[in-house]
Design a protein around this motif. Sequence first.
Motif, PDB file in Angstrom:
ATOM      1  N   SER A  83       7.131 -56.710 -23.560  1.00 19.92           N
ATOM      2  CA  SER A  83       5.932 -56.940 -24.366  1.00 19.92           C
ATOM      3  C   SER A  83       4.729 -56.217 -23.745  1.00 19.92           C
ATOM      4  CB  SER A  83       5.662 -58.441 -24.454  1.00 19.92           C
ATOM      5  OG  SER A  83       4.435 -58.686 -25.075  1.00 19.92           O
ATOM      6  N   SER A  84       4.594 -56.309 -22.422  1.00 19.42           N
ATOM      7  CA  SER A  84       3.503 -55.629 -21.732  1.00 19.42           C
ATOM      8  C   SER A  84       3.646 -54.115 -21.827  1.00 19.42           C
ATOM      9  CB  SER A  84       3.445 -56.048 -20.266  1.00 19.42           C
ATOM     10  OG  SER A  84       3.132 -57.413 -20.155  1.00 19.42           O
ATOM     11  N   ILE A  85       4.891 -53.611 -21.791  1.00 21.82           N
ATOM     12  CA  ILE A  85       5.135 -52.173 -21.932  1.00 21.82           C
ATOM     13  C   ILE A  85       4.662 -51.690 -23.295  1.00 21.82           C
ATOM     14  CG2 ILE A  85       6.968 -50.440 -22.195  1.00 21.82           C
ATOM     15  CD1 ILE A  85       8.429 -51.870 -19.869  1.00 21.82           C
ATOM     16  N   GLN A  86       4.984 -52.444 -24.345  1.00 23.17           N
ATOM     17  CA  GLN A  86       4.556 -52.059 -25.694  1.00 23.17           C
ATOM     18  C   GLN A  86       3.035 -52.040 -25.819  1.00 23.17           C
ATOM     19  OE1 GLN A  86       6.473 -50.704 -28.037  1.00 23.17           O
ATOM     20  NE2 GLN A  86       8.040 -50.886 -26.452  1.00 23.17           N
ATOM     21  N   GLU A  87       2.379 -53.022 -25.198  1.00 22.37           N
ATOM     22  CA  GLU A  87       0.912 -53.050 -25.225  1.00 22.37           C
ATOM     23  C   GLU A  87       0.341 -51.843 -24.474  1.00 22.37           C
ATOM     24  OE1 GLU A  87      -0.788 -56.736 -23.881  1.00 22.37           O
ATOM     25  OE2 GLU A  87       0.722 -57.899 -24.974  1.00 22.37           O
ATOM     26  N   ALA A  88       0.924 -51.531 -23.316  1.00 20.33           N
ATOM     27  CA  ALA A  88       0.442 -50.405 -22.516  1.00 20.33           C
ATOM     28  C   ALA A  88       0.648 -49.087 -23.249  1.00 20.33           C
ATOM     29  CB  ALA A  88       1.151 -50.383 -21.162  1.00 20.33           C
ATOM     30  N   LEU A  89       1.763 -48.950 -23.946  1.00 20.31           N
ATOM     31  CA  LEU A  89       2.052 -47.702 -24.665  1.00 20.31           C
ATOM     32  C   LEU A  89       1.031 -47.422 -25.762  1.00 20.31           C
ATOM     33  CD1 LEU A  89       5.954 -47.755 -24.918  1.00 20.31           C
ATOM     34  CD2 LEU A  89       4.523 -46.218 -23.539  1.00 20.31           C
ATOM     35  N   SER A  90       0.383 -48.473 -26.255  1.00 22.03           N
ATOM     36  CA  SER A  90      -0.628 -48.270 -27.304  1.00 22.03           C
ATOM     37  C   SER A  90      -1.847 -47.505 -26.764  1.00 22.03           C
ATOM     38  CB  SER A  90      -1.068 -49.608 -27.897  1.00 22.03           C
ATOM     39  OG  SER A  90      -1.792 -50.363 -26.935  1.00 22.03           O
ATOM     40  N   MET A  91      -1.996 -47.422 -25.454  1.00 22.08           N
ATOM     41  CA  MET A  91      -3.112 -46.694 -24.853  1.00 22.08           C
ATOM     42  C   MET A  91      -2.849 -45.193 -24.761  1.00 22.08           C
ATOM     43  SD  MET A  91      -4.147 -49.208 -21.699  1.00 22.08           S
ATOM     44  CE  MET A  91      -5.493 -48.143 -21.208  1.00 22.08           C
ATOM     45  N   PHE A  92      -1.604 -44.760 -24.996  1.00 20.94           N
ATOM     46  CA  PHE A  92      -1.211 -43.361 -24.807  1.00 20.94           C
ATOM     47  C   PHE A  92      -1.104 -42.636 -26.135  1.00 20.94           C
ATOM     48  CE2 PHE A  92      -0.058 -45.505 -20.976  1.00 20.94           C
ATOM     49  CZ  PHE A  92      -0.315 -44.579 -19.984  1.00 20.94           C
ATOM     50  N   SER A  93      -1.300 -41.314 -26.080  1.00 14.24           N
ATOM     51  CA  SER A  93      -1.229 -40.507 -27.294  1.00 14.24           C
ATOM     52  C   SER A  93       0.186 -40.494 -27.859  1.00 14.24           C
ATOM     53  CB  SER A  93      -1.723 -39.079 -27.024  1.00 14.24           C
ATOM     54  OG  SER A  93      -0.925 -38.464 -26.035  1.00 14.24           O
ATOM     55  N   ASN A  94       1.196 -40.516 -26.970  1.00 14.46           N
ATOM     56  CA  ASN A  94       2.585 -40.657 -27.413  1.00 14.46           C
ATOM     57  C   ASN A  94       3.415 -41.159 -26.245  1.00 14.46           C
ATOM     58  OD1 ASN A  94       3.714 -38.394 -25.872  1.00 14.46           O
ATOM     59  ND2 ASN A  94       2.615 -37.084 -27.319  1.00 14.46           N
ATOM     60  N   GLN A  95       4.674 -41.487 -26.508  1.00 15.61           N
ATOM     61  CA  GLN A  95       5.530 -42.065 -25.477  1.00 15.61           C
ATOM     62  C   GLN A  95       5.994 -41.029 -24.450  1.00 15.61           C
ATOM     63  OE1 GLN A  95       8.732 -44.295 -27.176  1.00 15.61           O
ATOM     64  NE2 GLN A  95       7.367 -45.880 -27.985  1.00 15.61           N
ATOM     65  N   ASN A  96       5.816 -39.771 -24.756  1.00 15.57           N
ATOM     66  CA  ASN A  96       6.234 -38.712 -23.841  1.00 15.57           C
ATOM     67  C   ASN A  96       5.060 -38.142 -23.045  1.00 15.57           C
ATOM     68  OD1 ASN A  96       8.960 -38.848 -24.588  1.00 15.57           O
ATOM     69  ND2 ASN A  96       8.534 -37.633 -26.418  1.00 15.57           N
ATOM     70  N   THR A  97       3.996 -38.900 -22.925  1.00 19.26           N
ATOM     71  CA  THR A  97       2.844 -38.471 -22.132  1.00 19.26           C
ATOM     72  C   THR A  97       3.302 -38.261 -20.689  1.00 19.26           C
ATOM     73  OG1 THR A  97       1.317 -39.696 -23.539  1.00 19.26           O
ATOM     74  CG2 THR A  97       0.561 -39.165 -21.324  1.00 19.26           C
ATOM     75  N   PRO A  98       2.974 -37.097 -20.112  1.00 16.08           N
ATOM     76  CA  PRO A  98       3.441 -36.813 -18.749  1.00 16.08           C
ATOM     77  C   PRO A  98       2.758 -37.684 -17.694  1.00 16.08           C
ATOM     78  CG  PRO A  98       2.059 -35.034 -19.536  1.00 16.08           C
ATOM     79  CD  PRO A  98       2.241 -35.977 -20.680  1.00 16.08           C
ATOM     80  N   VAL A  99       3.573 -38.114 -16.727  1.00 19.10           N
ATOM     81  CA  VAL A  99       3.081 -38.856 -15.577  1.00 19.10           C
ATOM     82  C   VAL A  99       3.461 -38.044 -14.345  1.00 19.10           C
ATOM     83  CG1 VAL A  99       3.236 -40.983 -14.245  1.00 19.10           C
ATOM     84  CG2 VAL A  99       3.329 -41.074 -16.743  1.00 19.10           C
ATOM     85  N   LEU A 100       2.458 -37.621 -13.594  1.00 21.72           N
ATOM     86  CA  LEU A 100       2.674 -36.819 -12.392  1.00 21.72           C
ATOM     87  C   LEU A 100       2.350 -37.678 -11.177  1.00 21.72           C
ATOM     88  CD1 LEU A 100       0.822 -33.644 -13.664  1.00 21.72           C
ATOM     89  CD2 LEU A 100       3.277 -34.056 -13.684  1.00 21.72           C
ATOM     90  N   ILE A 101       3.263 -37.685 -10.193  1.00 23.98           N
ATOM     91  CA  ILE A 101       3.055 -38.478  -8.986  1.00 23.98           C
ATOM     92  C   ILE A 101       2.877 -37.524  -7.809  1.00 23.98           C
ATOM     93  CG2 ILE A 101       4.004 -40.249  -7.471  1.00 23.98           C
ATOM     94  CD1 ILE A 101       5.657 -41.206  -9.933  1.00 23.98           C
ATOM     95  N   VAL A 102       1.696 -37.552  -7.208  1.00 27.12           N
ATOM     96  CA  VAL A 102       1.389 -36.689  -6.071  1.00 27.12           C
ATOM     97  C   VAL A 102       2.096 -37.255  -4.842  1.00 27.12           C
ATOM     98  CG1 VAL A 102      -0.448 -35.773  -4.599  1.00 27.12           C
ATOM     99  CG2 VAL A 102      -0.850 -36.092  -7.033  1.00 27.12           C
TER     100      VAL A 102
END
Length: 154
Positions: A83-102
């Motif tokens: 449920s929290s994942i679905q809420e968080a995904l609403s903040m992104f332009s799409n589900q494939n938004t890149p996440v880069l970890i330095v």
Amino acid sequence: MKKSSFKSPLTRLATVALFGLLAMGACKSKKKVVEAAPAPAPVEETTPAPAPAAPSADEVAVGKLENYFSTIANASSVQSANSSIQEALSMFSNQNTPVLIVIHEENGIKDYDEPTTIVKYLNYLKDTKKNLNFISDIRLDGSGKITELELRRR
């Protein structure tokens, strides 16, 4: 007849000098008192403190997203994490938004871990139940949706 001691020129001179010193001394002490007294402070109009600056859209998004990351990592059940994942995904332009970890940075050159997507990262948080990274950079589009996310190790 007694001679008046005041008639002697030396006595007169000494008396006049004594009065003169006393008068000058009194003037100086009055002057010091006048100088020592502080001038009354001018009454200043109190101006209200400036209102704190409103947080930027980036700051608001980072705060919400950090909260979602913690909630997902500490979820008591799979359903609440999903449920929290679905809420968080609403903040992104799409589900494939890149996440880069330095993983390393030297002289302004960053080395990244293998790029991932936000869906994969949120599921990783759910599975490992550990939130080891913090948001170091975030990019938003014109509508306030997150288009790229950069994380760093705590």
